[in-house]
Motif scaffolding. Sequence first.
Motif, PDB file in Angstrom:
ATOM      1  N   VAL A   1       1.373  -1.468   0.204  1.00 45.72           N
ATOM      2  CA  VAL A   1      -0.042   0.474   0.097  1.00 45.72           C
ATOM      3  C   VAL A   1       0.955   0.769   0.000  1.00 45.72           C
ATOM      4  CG1 VAL A   1      -1.501   1.680   1.378  1.00 45.72           C
ATOM      5  CG2 VAL A   1      -2.124  -1.131   0.828  1.00 45.72           C
ATOM      6  N   LYS A   2       0.911   2.639  -0.800  1.00 42.35           N
ATOM      7  CA  LYS A   2       1.581   3.033  -1.331  1.00 42.35           C
ATOM      8  C   LYS A   2       0.962   4.290  -1.403  1.00 42.35           C
ATOM      9  CE  LYS A   2       4.838   5.536  -3.511  1.00 42.35           C
ATOM     10  NZ  LYS A   2       5.713   5.376  -4.981  1.00 42.35           N
ATOM     11  N   VAL A   3       0.862   5.649   0.360  1.00 43.99           N
ATOM     12  CA  VAL A   3      -0.148   6.942   0.363  1.00 43.99           C
ATOM     13  C   VAL A   3       0.360   7.791   0.304  1.00 43.99           C
ATOM     14  CG1 VAL A   3      -1.891   8.067   1.499  1.00 43.99           C
ATOM     15  CG2 VAL A   3      -1.557   5.277   2.063  1.00 43.99           C
ATOM     16  N   SER A   4       0.394   8.577  -0.584  1.00 44.12           N
ATOM     17  CA  SER A   4       0.641   9.485  -1.072  1.00 44.12           C
ATOM     18  C   SER A   4      -0.188  10.640  -0.511  1.00 44.12           C
ATOM     19  CB  SER A   4       1.249  10.172  -2.315  1.00 44.12           C
ATOM     20  OG  SER A   4       1.763   9.440  -2.397  1.00 44.12           O
ATOM     21  N   GLY A   5       0.413  11.842   0.301  1.00 44.00           N
ATOM     22  CA  GLY A   5       0.080  13.355   0.624  1.00 44.00           C
ATOM     23  C   GLY A   5      -1.130  13.377   2.346  1.00 44.00           C
ATOM     24  N   SER A   6      -1.279  13.852   2.301  1.00 41.01           N
ATOM     25  CA  SER A   6      -2.048  13.888   3.992  1.00 41.01           C
ATOM     26  C   SER A   6      -2.844  12.871   3.960  1.00 41.01           C
ATOM     27  CB  SER A   6      -2.415  15.244   4.500  1.00 41.01           C
ATOM     28  OG  SER A   6      -3.662  16.066   2.880  1.00 41.01           O
ATOM     29  N   VAL A   7      -2.678  11.958   5.392  1.00 42.05           N
ATOM     30  CA  VAL A   7      -3.671  10.202   5.696  1.00 42.05           C
ATOM     31  C   VAL A   7      -4.585  10.941   6.644  1.00 42.05           C
ATOM     32  CG1 VAL A   7      -3.484   8.571   5.467  1.00 42.05           C
ATOM     33  CG2 VAL A   7      -1.785   9.302   3.844  1.00 42.05           C
ATOM     34  N   ASP A   8      -5.824  10.912   6.845  1.00 43.14           N
ATOM     35  CA  ASP A   8      -6.311  10.696   7.620  1.00 43.14           C
ATOM     36  C   ASP A   8      -6.105   9.383   8.156  1.00 43.14           C
ATOM     37  OD1 ASP A   8      -9.776   9.278   8.580  1.00 43.14           O
ATOM     38  OD2 ASP A   8      -8.831  11.440   9.547  1.00 43.14           O
ATOM     39  N   ALA A   9      -5.450   9.704  10.136  1.00 41.30           N
ATOM     40  CA  ALA A   9      -5.277   7.965  10.743  1.00 41.30           C
ATOM     41  C   ALA A   9      -6.092   7.223  10.166  1.00 41.30           C
ATOM     42  CB  ALA A   9      -5.262   8.829  11.648  1.00 41.30           C
ATOM     43  N   GLN A  10      -7.893   7.588  10.058  1.00 47.26           N
ATOM     44  CA  GLN A  10      -8.843   6.430  10.606  1.00 47.26           C
ATOM     45  C   GLN A  10      -8.386   6.181   8.853  1.00 47.26           C
ATOM     46  OE1 GLN A  10     -10.630   5.322  13.168  1.00 47.26           O
ATOM     47  NE2 GLN A  10     -11.539   3.950  11.640  1.00 47.26           N
ATOM     48  N   VAL A  11      -8.859   6.261   7.924  1.00 43.85           N
ATOM     49  CA  VAL A  11      -8.434   6.194   6.515  1.00 43.85           C
ATOM     50  C   VAL A  11      -7.483   5.047   6.886  1.00 43.85           C
ATOM     51  CG1 VAL A  11      -8.013   5.937   4.086  1.00 43.85           C
ATOM     52  CG2 VAL A  11     -10.254   7.618   5.591  1.00 43.85           C
ATOM     53  N   LEU A  12      -6.101   5.274   6.797  1.00 41.97           N
ATOM     54  CA  LEU A  12      -5.229   4.421   6.974  1.00 41.97           C
ATOM     55  C   LEU A  12      -5.686   3.235   7.658  1.00 41.97           C
ATOM     56  CD1 LEU A  12      -2.205   4.498   6.030  1.00 41.97           C
ATOM     57  CD2 LEU A  12      -1.354   5.912   7.907  1.00 41.97           C
ATOM     58  N   ARG A  13      -5.871   3.663   8.457  1.00 36.99           N
ATOM     59  CA  ARG A  13      -5.869   2.208   9.195  1.00 36.99           C
ATOM     60  C   ARG A  13      -7.079   0.813   8.969  1.00 36.99           C
ATOM     61  NH1 ARG A  13      -7.957   4.669  13.920  1.00 36.99           N
ATOM     62  NH2 ARG A  13      -5.803   4.590  14.301  1.00 36.99           N
ATOM     63  N   THR A  14      -8.071   1.963   8.421  1.00 41.88           N
ATOM     64  CA  THR A  14      -9.445   0.943   7.627  1.00 41.88           C
ATOM     65  C   THR A  14      -7.965   0.231   6.663  1.00 41.88           C
ATOM     66  OG1 THR A  14     -11.120   2.368   8.562  1.00 41.88           O
ATOM     67  CG2 THR A  14     -10.696   0.306   6.214  1.00 41.88           C
ATOM     68  N   VAL A  15      -7.512   0.969   5.785  1.00 44.24           N
ATOM     69  CA  VAL A  15      -6.837   0.160   4.465  1.00 44.24           C
ATOM     70  C   VAL A  15      -5.933  -0.689   4.845  1.00 44.24           C
ATOM     71  CG1 VAL A  15      -4.865   1.006   3.249  1.00 44.24           C
ATOM     72  CG2 VAL A  15      -6.869   2.163   3.238  1.00 44.24           C
ATOM     73  N   LEU A  16      -4.629  -0.749   6.166  1.00 47.30           N
ATOM     74  CA  LEU A  16      -4.613  -1.572   6.512  1.00 47.30           C
ATOM     75  C   LEU A  16      -5.182  -2.815   7.068  1.00 47.30           C
ATOM     76  CD1 LEU A  16      -1.983   0.317   8.648  1.00 47.30           C
ATOM     77  CD2 LEU A  16      -1.259  -0.602   6.384  1.00 47.30           C
ATOM     78  N   GLU A  17      -6.384  -2.728   7.826  1.00 49.25           N
ATOM     79  CA  GLU A  17      -6.913  -3.922   8.345  1.00 49.25           C
ATOM     80  C   GLU A  17      -6.961  -4.630   7.671  1.00 49.25           C
ATOM     81  OE1 GLU A  17      -9.997  -2.038  11.007  1.00 49.25           O
ATOM     82  OE2 GLU A  17      -8.094  -1.894  12.968  1.00 49.25           O
ATOM     83  N   ALA A  18      -7.499  -4.261   5.757  1.00 52.71           N
ATOM     84  CA  ALA A  18      -7.895  -4.832   5.040  1.00 52.71           C
ATOM     85  C   ALA A  18      -6.836  -5.887   4.572  1.00 52.71           C
ATOM     86  CB  ALA A  18      -8.211  -4.211   3.358  1.00 52.71           C
ATOM     87  N   PHE A  19      -5.211  -5.786   4.860  1.00 57.91           N
ATOM     88  CA  PHE A  19      -4.837  -6.147   4.652  1.00 57.91           C
ATOM     89  C   PHE A  19      -5.272  -8.157   5.329  1.00 57.91           C
ATOM     90  CE2 PHE A  19      -1.642  -3.741   3.500  1.00 57.91           C
ATOM     91  CZ  PHE A  19      -1.283  -3.614   2.240  1.00 57.91           C
TER      92      PHE A  19
END
Length: 129
Positions: free
Chosen positions: A110-128
Motif C-alpha cells: 500500500v502506498k499513500v501519498s499526501g496527507s492521510v487521515d489516520a482512520q482511513v489509513l487504519r481501515t486500509v491496513l486492516e484490510a491486509f
Amino acid sequence: MESEKNHGNGRRGRPNYDVAFRQRLAAAACEPGVSVSKLAREHGINANMLFKWRRKYRAQLAIEPAPLLPVTLVSDRAALEHAGRALAPISAEVQRDPGTIEVRIGKAAVKVSGSVDAQVLRTVLEAFR
C-alpha cells in the motif's frame, strides 16, 4: 537432499516431518516461479503433501497479524541539530509536501501519498488481515 523425518516415536508407516522443515518448504513453495512438484521431488516427499503444507502456510499467514515494531519520529531539524550541523532554511515547497507512506506485507503493498487521515489509513491496513 535428505528430508527431515522424525522417527523418534517408533511408529512405522507415514513419516512425521519436523515442523520447521514443513514451514521452510511451504515458504519456498510460495516463491514466484517455484515448481511445487519439483521441490517435493528434490526433498523426497509427495507433491500433494507439499501442496497441503503450502495451503496451511498461506492460511496461517493470512490470519496472523504482522508484528508491529516501535517507531520513533524525529524531525529532520532535531536530527541535524543533534549531529551538530547547521540547518539550512527549509523551502516552502518542501514544507507543503507531506510525503509518502509505503507499507509492504508479503507480496501486498500500500502506498499513500499526501496527507492521510489516520482512520482511513487504519481501515486500509486492516484490510491486509
